[in-house]
Design an enzyme around this catalytic site. Sequence first.
Site, short mmCIF file in Angstrom:
data_model
loop_
_atom_site.label_atom_id
_atom_site.label_comp_id
_atom_site.label_asym_id
_atom_site.label_seq_id
_atom_site.Cartn_x
_atom_site.Cartn_y
_atom_site.Cartn_z
N GLY B 59 0.85 -1.19 0.00
CA GLY B 59 0.00 0.00 0.00
C GLY B 59 0.88 1.23 0.00
N GLU B 82 0.43 -1.20 -4.80
CA GLU B 82 -0.70 -0.31 -4.54
C GLU B 82 -1.89 -0.86 -5.29
OE1 GLU B 82 -1.30 2.47 -2.54
OE2 GLU B 82 -3.27 2.23 -3.46
N ILE B 83 -3.04 -0.90 -4.62
CA ILE B 83 -4.22 -1.51 -5.21
C ILE B 83 -5.00 -0.52 -6.08
CG2 ILE B 83 -5.81 -1.08 -3.28
CD1 ILE B 83 -6.76 -4.04 -3.65
N ALA B 116 -2.04 -7.18 -2.27
CA ALA B 116 -1.09 -7.90 -1.41
C ALA B 116 -1.77 -8.97 -0.58
CB ALA B 116 -0.36 -6.90 -0.51
N ASP B 138 -5.26 1.51 5.32
CA ASP B 138 -6.66 1.91 5.45
C ASP B 138 -7.20 1.37 6.78
OD1 ASP B 138 -9.38 2.35 5.19
OD2 ASP B 138 -9.39 1.89 3.03
N GLU B 215 1.33 10.52 3.81
CA GLU B 215 0.34 10.47 4.88
C GLU B 215 0.96 10.94 6.20
OE1 GLU B 215 -2.97 9.73 5.06
OE2 GLU B 215 -2.91 9.81 2.86
#
Lengths: 401, 240
Positions: B59, B82-83, B116, B138, B215
Site C-alpha cells: 500500500g 498499490e491496489i 497484497a 486503510d 500520509e
Amino acid sequence: MVLCIGNKSILTITNDPHIVKRYYFSEQIETIVLKLPPIIYTKTAGDTGEIVDNDGEDSSKSPNQMNQEKRHFVFGQLSQSEKYLAICDNFKNLIVYCTKEWKVLASFVIERKCDHVIFNEKEGKLIVSNRSGWIYGYQLVASELKDDENGETFLLGHNAIILDLKLSLDSRYLASCDRDEKIRISNYPNCYNIESYCLGHTQFVSCLAFINEQLLISGSGDGTLRVWQFTQGKELSAYSFANDISAKDEKVAPLAIHSSSINDQIIVTVTFYNSSIFVTYKFDTKSNCLEKITSTDVKHNILYSYTFNNQLVCFIDDKNNFVSCQEFKIVNEKLEILKIDFKIMETLAMDDQLVETFLNEKRTANKIEWLYKSSHDHHNEYFERKKERQETKMVKKIKSS
Amino acid sequence: MATKVIDPPQKRFYRQRAHTNPIADHCFDYPIRPDLMKWNELYPNYDQNGEQVEYLDVGCGYGGLLVTLASVYPDKLSLGMEIRVKVCDYVQDRIKSLRSESPGKYDQIACIRSNAMKYLPNYFHKGQLSKLFFMFPDPHFKKTKHKWRIISKPLLADYAYVLKVGGIVYFGTDVEELYNWMDSHFNEHPLFKQLTEDEISSDAIYSKLFDCTEEGQKVTRAGGKKFLAAYKRVEDPYSR
C-alpha cells in the site's frame, strides 16, 4: 437429512425426530435415537475480522429469532475408524459423538457454517474449515486442555472459499486449496508456519489427494491434474484430462481424487463434477506422470465418490439406482474394474425420501459454475482519458511554440 | 545523447477514493508463480541471477517511502504495491520522471498494481523479503470492514512466509485503535518478535518512516499522533 459414509457403514441422520440409522456393509442395521446437548447460541461472525462473504447467512439473527427455528443437522462426518461422528446443526453447534455408546464426547459452537471437517490421525482433534475460508482446530479430549482453553484453536485462513482440505499421511502437513488457484501447505499443528504454496493452476483448485509422503495430486477447473513435490511447492507434472471424459460444453472439474496402491502400483481414480465418467490412471513413479488406463461411464452424473479396500463407490444422479460400486483388481499386470453389488446399497436405495433428499442436496452443493473466474478490465477508461490529456497538452505546447 | 527530462506527475490527475474492496475479484495481472515474474520490465539493469527484490512497501500510496528507500538503501531492490489504479500510475510516472532527472539513482525502485492480501506468494519466494512496510494502511473503521484490514490473523502467516528469518516488518498509523489491533496481532503470532530499543536505534529506516510518507507528513502538519512499531521474523518455536 445427513448422509455420512465410512468404510464399514453408512449413516443417515434424520431431523424430526433426531434418529441415526446405521447400515453396516455386513448388512446389519442399527437405529439410534440421538440425545442432543442443549443448543449453545452462536457467536457473531465478523468480530474477529474474519472474512465474511455476503451470502446473506444468518449471522445477524438474534437468539430469539433462532429459537423459533427447528433444530436440524446440516453436516456430518465419520472418523476414519468410525469411532466418532461429528455433526453440525443449523445453530452452528458442532457435536462429536462416540459411536459405540452414542455419548457426546465434545461440543463446540462454531462461527460460520462448516464446509469440511476432518479428524486427525489419532482422532483426538478435528480440523474444520468454514465458509469464510478460515480453518479451526478442535481438541476432542477435554482432559488434555488447559484451564483457560475452550478447545478451539485458529489454524489458518484463506482469502477465498476453501474447496478441499487434506492431512498428509504422516499428519505433519495440512493441505488446503481454494477458489483463488492456490494450494497451501501448512505445517500441522503449527499451521501459522506455511511450508509452501503449490502454484501453477489457473482456475479454482477443487480437490487434493496425497499419494505418498512426498507427493500430492491436485485437480482444478483449469482442466488439469497436477503432481507436486509438496514441501517444496514444486510442480512435477501436469495432465490435461479433457479428452478422457469427452467433456461437452459443460464446465467439468475434478470432484475427487482417490489414490490407492494395488500390487505396488499407484492407481489414481478421478471423478468429475457434471460428468458420468470416472477415469483411472496409473501413476508412474519414475516420471512422476499420470498415464490413463481407462475411462468408465456410470451413465449418470457422479455426485459423490469415495474409496475403501480398492473399491470405488459412486453416488450417482439416478433415483432408481443411486449407488454404483466397482472393484479394482490387477490381473496379469492389467487393471480390471469389476462392477459389484452391495445388498446394503439396495436397502438404502429403497428409502425414497432419503434418496430424494440426498440427490437434491448434492445437486445443489455440486454447482461449480460460479467458481470460474472471468477477467474484466474496467481500467482502460482511465488510461484512455490520460492519453487524451497528454495529447492535448502536446498540441498546446506545439501551438504555443 | 541527452535524454529528455520527464515532468513530474501532478497529483490532481491521479486522485482516487481511499478505500478499495480487497476481497472482490478484480482484474489483476499477476505471475502464476514467482519464477514467471518479469522483474526486468520493472527494473532497468535487472539481473536474473543477481539481487532479488528484498524490500516491499504494501500500500505504497504516492511513493514517498519508496523514494526514500532508494537513497537510504541504494543497493537494494524495493517494490511498492498499490491496489488503486490511479495512485499506482502516479507512482510509476513519478519514478519515470525521477529516473530521467537523475539517471541511475532510482533504478532500484518500482511500483506495481496488485492486491497484497491475495498475491504475495505469486510474486515472492519463501523467505525472499528482508523488509516489509505497512505505513498508514486503510483503517477500515467499521467492524464489518475489519476483514478488509491488511493486518489480520490469517494474513500474518503469509507475511511470515515471504519474510526471511531476521527480516523486519514495520507498521505505522495515526489511528490508535488500528495500532493496537496491528500490534496485538503481531504480538500473538509465534513467528514475530518485537524489535528491542537497541535494534530500533541501529535501524537505518525506522526513524525516517513518518517523515518520508505523504500520509505521515499530513499527520505532522495537522499535529496528530503517530504510532509506529517493528517486529522481527523469528524461527518457529514449535518442536515436535
